[in-house]
Design a protein around this motif. Sequence first.
Motif, PDB file in Angstrom:
ATOM      1  N   PRO A  73      -2.144  42.487  43.076  1.00 23.00           N
ATOM      2  CA  PRO A  73      -3.023  43.696  43.680  1.00 23.00           C
ATOM      3  C   PRO A  73      -2.101  43.254  45.071  1.00 23.00           C
ATOM      4  CG  PRO A  73      -4.502  42.335  43.476  1.00 23.00           C
ATOM      5  CD  PRO A  73      -3.691  42.469  42.650  1.00 23.00           C
ATOM      6  N   ILE A  74      -1.250  43.897  45.810  1.00 22.56           N
ATOM      7  CA  ILE A  74      -0.449  44.458  46.880  1.00 22.56           C
ATOM      8  C   ILE A  74      -1.486  43.451  47.566  1.00 22.56           C
ATOM      9  CG2 ILE A  74       1.323  45.615  46.055  1.00 22.56           C
ATOM     10  CD1 ILE A  74       0.186  47.399  47.915  1.00 22.56           C
ATOM     11  N   PRO A  75      -0.507  42.600  48.749  1.00 21.06           N
ATOM     12  CA  PRO A  75      -2.085  42.127  50.302  1.00 21.06           C
ATOM     13  C   PRO A  75      -2.284  42.794  50.958  1.00 21.06           C
ATOM     14  CG  PRO A  75       1.040  40.896  50.310  1.00 21.06           C
ATOM     15  CD  PRO A  75       0.396  41.454  49.410  1.00 21.06           C
ATOM     16  N   PRO A  76      -3.849  42.686  51.149  1.00 26.44           N
ATOM     17  CA  PRO A  76      -4.361  43.403  52.629  1.00 26.44           C
ATOM     18  C   PRO A  76      -3.646  44.236  53.287  1.00 26.44           C
ATOM     19  CG  PRO A  76      -5.514  41.538  51.841  1.00 26.44           C
ATOM     20  CD  PRO A  76      -3.860  40.919  51.634  1.00 26.44           C
ATOM     21  N   ASP A  77      -2.824  43.238  54.009  1.00 28.85           N
ATOM     22  CA  ASP A  77      -2.042  44.537  55.458  1.00 28.85           C
ATOM     23  C   ASP A  77      -1.447  45.288  54.821  1.00 28.85           C
ATOM     24  OD1 ASP A  77      -3.105  42.478  56.945  1.00 28.85           O
ATOM     25  OD2 ASP A  77      -1.395  40.924  57.692  1.00 28.85           O
ATOM     26  N   THR A  78      -0.372  45.182  53.394  1.00 27.50           N
ATOM     27  CA  THR A  78       0.492  46.021  53.239  1.00 27.50           C
ATOM     28  C   THR A  78       0.023  47.597  52.528  1.00 27.50           C
ATOM     29  OG1 THR A  78       2.177  44.001  52.920  1.00 27.50           O
ATOM     30  CG2 THR A  78       2.409  46.267  52.189  1.00 27.50           C
ATOM     31  N   LEU A  79      -1.393  46.995  52.381  1.00 29.73           N
ATOM     32  CA  LEU A  79      -2.104  48.063  51.478  1.00 29.73           C
ATOM     33  C   LEU A  79      -2.771  48.904  52.479  1.00 29.73           C
ATOM     34  CD1 LEU A  79      -3.180  48.880  48.638  1.00 29.73           C
ATOM     35  CD2 LEU A  79      -5.231  47.676  48.946  1.00 29.73           C
ATOM     36  N   ASN A  80      -3.503  47.814  53.754  1.00 31.96           N
ATOM     37  CA  ASN A  80      -3.856  48.858  54.977  1.00 31.96           C
ATOM     38  C   ASN A  80      -2.791  49.919  55.367  1.00 31.96           C
ATOM     39  OD1 ASN A  80      -6.637  47.690  54.680  1.00 31.96           O
ATOM     40  ND2 ASN A  80      -5.728  45.771  55.611  1.00 31.96           N
ATOM     41  N   CYS A  81      -1.362  49.145  55.656  1.00 31.61           N
ATOM     42  CA  CYS A  81      -0.619  50.033  55.766  1.00 31.61           C
ATOM     43  C   CYS A  81       0.547  51.069  55.158  1.00 31.61           C
ATOM     44  CB  CYS A  81       0.645  49.727  56.102  1.00 31.61           C
ATOM     45  SG  CYS A  81       1.923  50.601  56.714  1.00 31.61           S
ATOM     46  N   ILE A  82      -0.290  51.083  53.957  1.00 33.96           N
ATOM     47  CA  ILE A  82       0.387  52.607  53.048  1.00 33.96           C
ATOM     48  C   ILE A  82      -1.077  53.126  53.080  1.00 33.96           C
ATOM     49  CG2 ILE A  82       0.424  52.794  50.951  1.00 33.96           C
ATOM     50  CD1 ILE A  82       1.512  50.223  49.746  1.00 33.96           C
ATOM     51  N   ASN A  83      -2.204  52.823  52.849  1.00 30.25           N
ATOM     52  CA  ASN A  83      -3.745  53.593  52.871  1.00 30.25           C
ATOM     53  C   ASN A  83      -3.550  54.653  54.662  1.00 30.25           C
ATOM     54  OD1 ASN A  83      -4.765  52.989  50.660  1.00 30.25           O
ATOM     55  ND2 ASN A  83      -6.000  51.325  50.557  1.00 30.25           N
ATOM     56  N   LYS A  84      -3.322  53.328  55.542  1.00 37.82           N
ATOM     57  CA  LYS A  84      -3.391  54.554  56.838  1.00 37.82           C
ATOM     58  C   LYS A  84      -1.773  55.502  56.786  1.00 37.82           C
ATOM     59  CE  LYS A  84      -3.153  54.226  61.775  1.00 37.82           C
ATOM     60  NZ  LYS A  84      -2.236  54.800  61.963  1.00 37.82           N
TER      61      LYS A  84
ATOM     62  N   PRO B 273       4.906  51.756  58.865  1.00 36.91           N
ATOM     63  CA  PRO B 273       5.070  51.585  57.637  1.00 36.91           C
ATOM     64  C   PRO B 273       6.730  51.347  57.179  1.00 36.91           C
ATOM     65  CG  PRO B 273       4.789  54.004  57.368  1.00 36.91           C
ATOM     66  CD  PRO B 273       4.428  53.309  58.132  1.00 36.91           C
ATOM     67  N   LEU B 274       8.370  52.020  58.053  1.00 34.50           N
ATOM     68  CA  LEU B 274       9.062  51.689  58.048  1.00 34.50           C
ATOM     69  C   LEU B 274       9.112  49.880  58.614  1.00 34.50           C
ATOM     70  CD1 LEU B 274      10.772  54.605  59.287  1.00 34.50           C
ATOM     71  CD2 LEU B 274      11.272  53.898  57.014  1.00 34.50           C
ATOM     72  N   LYS B 275       8.739  49.604  59.739  1.00 31.14           N
ATOM     73  CA  LYS B 275       8.663  48.552  60.014  1.00 31.14           C
ATOM     74  C   LYS B 275       8.133  47.961  59.641  1.00 31.14           C
ATOM     75  CE  LYS B 275       7.083  46.233  64.258  1.00 31.14           C
ATOM     76  NZ  LYS B 275       6.541  44.730  63.253  1.00 31.14           N
ATOM     77  N   THR B 276       6.858  47.387  58.714  1.00 26.87           N
ATOM     78  CA  THR B 276       7.114  46.711  57.939  1.00 26.87           C
ATOM     79  C   THR B 276       7.798  46.275  56.584  1.00 26.87           C
ATOM     80  OG1 THR B 276       4.468  47.757  58.046  1.00 26.87           O
ATOM     81  CG2 THR B 276       4.773  46.750  55.898  1.00 26.87           C
ATOM     82  N   ILE B 277       8.730  47.359  56.555  1.00 25.27           N
ATOM     83  CA  ILE B 277       9.393  47.332  55.239  1.00 25.27           C
ATOM     84  C   ILE B 277      10.685  46.599  56.376  1.00 25.27           C
ATOM     85  CG2 ILE B 277      11.633  48.727  54.212  1.00 25.27           C
ATOM     86  CD1 ILE B 277       9.582  50.822  53.404  1.00 25.27           C
TER      87      ILE B 277
END
Length: 583
Positions: free
Chosen positions: A423-434, A459-463
């Motif tokens: 599973p991908i990290p929770p922070d990334t998963l939350n970003c995708i779900n939002k 999501p772009l900033k996270t990338i």
Amino acid sequence: MGTLLKCYRPLLTFQSKSPFNGPKRRRIQFHAYPFFHFKKQPFKDGFFCRRNNKICCFSSVESQSSVNYNSQSNNGENPEKPSSDFWIYNTMTRQKELFKPKIPGKVGMYVCGVTAYDLSHIGHARVYVAFDVLYRYLQHLDYEVHYVRNFTDVDDKIIARANELGEDPLSLSRRYCEEFLHDMAYLHCLPPSVEPRVSDHMPQIIDMIKTILDSGCAYRVDGDVYFSVDKFPEYGRLSGRKLEDNRAGERVAVDSRKQNPADFALWKSTKEGEPFWQSPWGPGRPGWHIECSAMSAAYLGYSFDIHGGGMDLVFPHHENEIAQSCAACNQSNISYWIHNGFVTIDSEKMSKSLGNFFTIRQVIDLYHPLALRLFLIGTHYRSPINYSDAQLESASDRVFYIYQTLRDCEELLSQHDATSQDPIPPDTLNCINKFHDDFKNSMSDDLHTPVVLAALSDPLKTINDLLHTRKGKKQGLRIESLSALEKEIRSVLIVLGLMPTNYSEVLQQLREKALKRARLTEDQVLQKIEERTTARKNKEYEKSDAIRKELTAMGIALMDSPDGTIWRPTVPLALQEQQLAAT
């Protein structure tokens, strides 16, 4: 039953060809209602029509088979249900309504196309980008959409322009139809299911006018045929206008032969030098409004889901369409009337008649078509949008950032295998779900594309953090996170029509457009970079800053890195300052 038979009388009459050819050719009549099947070609055994709440497939005048309208489609299988509720604003009811198509899982949509006598302007671009987004989103919701968008290739404006140029009107309109299709391809608008032209549908138009005359809602005058608005008590229900508002010489032409100044032409008798077709009322050509009623009925039937166009078509065009379609078939019904707002310049509507317009070609000569598309969907489709260089520069800057981020991500992913099942990290998963929820909630609420574009930021900033920051590079399952983020963004860009075939290619095109606006060549920019590098080495920081500022003023930003200095397009300095002053 008499009403139904009249309502669904055949609109297409032609000599049968294969697969109907036999020892004797039979004259077969079809009512074209193919939107139940959603194919550009009819079934091999004929077309569909509706009768008594059933779909009847007429393969000949002797034999027929029926499919239950309410429950069967897709060869008897129940269609997939759309993935979520969708609310859309209906001009007729003046409120947002839950979208429910007449046939579950299938949508019939008609959008009024261009009158082809010149290159299309960005007001046209807004109409067809808006409905392309609707088309794409309905498909995203798993609807099977039969999208009909016509060409008006017989019209007063076409004839006038052809006479100016000394060209055949049909030849001129054919040429501009092709130019329009090129413009739509530039803007990433998907081709409609069907693109009918008026000149190919004279039999259907004439047949509909006959039906309206038979209903007593039209009258003949000297070879012309007029619709009598007094015979249609509900006239004005779409626009909210009253008959007394339609004073001669304003919205309607002055003609003393009319029984009411608001009456409009269904058929116009021929004039010298104009193209014409034979009819029961003499040689002539159709009025503008009847064209869309006949073509929409030919491809979607009299009762379908969505009819759309620009807000300027509410009156008189769509108002008149409703009147004449109901006169031809009292069961005529369109569920949702959808209209987009104007493009304005200095708060005045952009139009050819006012002379304050930019063609699509003029704009994309300096700005990338995807920048124009992003600009157009950056405002809610029903709101007016004010055109300006500053807005186009901002849109261009934004698409460059989006595609640069995704190209960098794609480049890194190409070097790794992201097939881990962890599973991908929770922070990334939350970003995708939002982001996913923001997209779904905004689009299902009357296509709020500006909210979706704003939601892209996180999501772009996270990338970018995962790609370039020290902390991001050390994050566990970094490659898997990047892959999941890129996939989610890609799916949204496809629905918005902003997904290019190649990130690197579009980035290069954006650079070329920026250089053209700055009136510079890349060699000149590289020479400036070299001069600045030399100045920095010589500690001539004032000169170095002046070179950077000079280029920024022209829309060229310099980016320093350990590997050297590169450049990218940016909003010119004066426009940046203008935007800051406006906020």
